[in-house]
Design a protein around this motif. Sequence first.
Motif, PDB file in Angstrom:
ATOM      1  N   GLN A  51      53.180  70.820  64.722  1.00  0.00           N
ATOM      2  CA  GLN A  51      53.159  71.207  66.128  1.00  0.00           C
ATOM      3  C   GLN A  51      51.839  71.869  66.515  1.00  0.00           C
ATOM      4  N   HIS A  52      51.093  72.370  65.538  1.00  0.00           N
ATOM      5  CA  HIS A  52      49.788  72.971  65.830  1.00  0.00           C
ATOM      6  C   HIS A  52      48.634  72.053  65.420  1.00  0.00           C
ATOM      7  N   LYS A  54      45.875  69.042  65.418  1.00  0.00           N
ATOM      8  CA  LYS A  54      45.031  68.488  66.470  1.00  0.00           C
ATOM      9  C   LYS A  54      44.074  67.477  65.857  1.00  0.00           C
ATOM     10  N   PHE A 104      46.960  72.130  60.463  1.00  0.00           N
ATOM     11  CA  PHE A 104      46.101  72.411  61.611  1.00  0.00           C
ATOM     12  C   PHE A 104      45.142  71.258  61.913  1.00  0.00           C
ATOM     13  N   THR A 354      50.690  68.969  70.066  1.00  0.00           N
ATOM     14  CA  THR A 354      49.569  69.773  70.528  1.00  0.00           C
ATOM     15  C   THR A 354      49.048  69.224  71.838  1.00  0.00           C
TER      16      THR A 354
END
Length: 505
Positions: A51-52, A54, A104, A354
């Motif tokens: 979810q975080h 990118k 991340f 994201t």
Amino acid sequence: MTIQQSYKITPIANLLGRSGSSHLLLGLLTVAPTGTLAISDLTGSIALDLQHAKPHVGKDAAWFCPGMIVLIDGVYEEDHNATTSGLGQTGGIGGTIGGKFIGFSIGGPPCERRNVTVGVSDGVKSENGDVTAGAGFGWVDFLGVGSERATGSKLRRTEQRLLGPDGAHTGTAKMVVCGEVNLDSPSTLEALHKMLRSYATDDADRMPMTVVLMGNFVTHAVMAGGNSGSGGSIEYKEYFNALASVLTEYPALLRRTTLVLVPGDKDPWASAFSAGASAVVPKKGVPDIFTSRVKRAFAEANREAGVKKSGVEGEAVFATNPARISLFGPAHEIVLFRDDISSRLRRTAIRFATLSHDLEQGEPVEADATMMSGGLGTDSSTRENTMDVDTPTPAPAAFPSAESADFETLMARKLVRTVLDQSHLSPFPLSTRPVHWDYASALQLYPLPTTLVLADAEAPAFAVTYEGCHVMNPGRLVREGRGNQIGWLEYDVVSKRGVVKEDML
């Protein structure tokens, strides 16, 4: 890449007891039985929280699907509510590790150039001027035509003597590639007439040495229960008889050209049980029961000329899918693959939650799973242009910058980078694309071939170079939605570059 960088990869089993620490994982992106994403390596598996996450460098650079090898940089978070021992929820080492890995950034493994793999120099100089390469796998015979160290240099000298330096005899060293040749369509037969007529000249030196026709050879799957619209085996044989009728009008071309036909998912016998859906790969060639008339056309053209007079005898080769063409042993390798891989990548690619903000519009836009492949931890402002071109020497068909590229070019770059970074023609789970394991080695792209023909009817026609490998897509022979336009590829064996040719019916 001109900047040498290294990163430390942590085995998944070594995450145990290291909650809150940052790690870089390399493993297989999978879907766990619970329906969540997970990453697995030889030591274990762990659930992913993206979810975080990118895009690492640039946007729309590659697809990421379950079944691919990925690099994920993030933090391990242990599950303190687990009632089992500290080895994990389901057994620890060798099984699922307790907790989750919060990613991340995500990227694909770096692509390795062919000359680095086989341990030879391709003339590209490094920063200190050195042109030598490492040991590599130079003594390994990957195709059964001789290894690079044993016969490579001798066969390259033979290539220069026969083809001439600097493309002196490029007329005879050309390949013509056509995609989605639907023989049940009258417009396709007319397009073949138009294309062959442009090469069937009185000058034998201007004729191509190879013409590649890639399926699907019918619009609908044949022998798929009788309701496909293309009839059965009798009708399918008639379609190849129509192709033979077209070929017989150019006997001079048949006497000096090798015709290679690569089947698709709608051709027999795979379509008998798949109904045109994704069948098992690799595939066998079109059965001999359908190809007798085409082979007879070549035999009659050669007999009329006489072998002694022509010196070169044409033939028809009904190849497998994928197929490999070796020119001068290991000096020149061409891979032919027919598959609508771009549509499958779009269907199965993961998407991230994201949100990236558009600086011009000021509105949040959902970012999909098209992360930039390459080394993690590099500044995006310095890495984006480096990965977009074939470095360090410029190539005429290299990736343009993202600012000047149109949509079709961006799609081509995205498809090429996804396939070559994975070094595999089918980077999907078996549920999405079944694989015949006895012949699975035919799907590998390691070392990278000199040229890859990726015939995808759902993608635009292109010819680009990435990490020294020239990748081409002929598209459809008859361009739908563009009037009477037809298109094909013309590949120059000497320069190892191809161009997209277009004409009107």
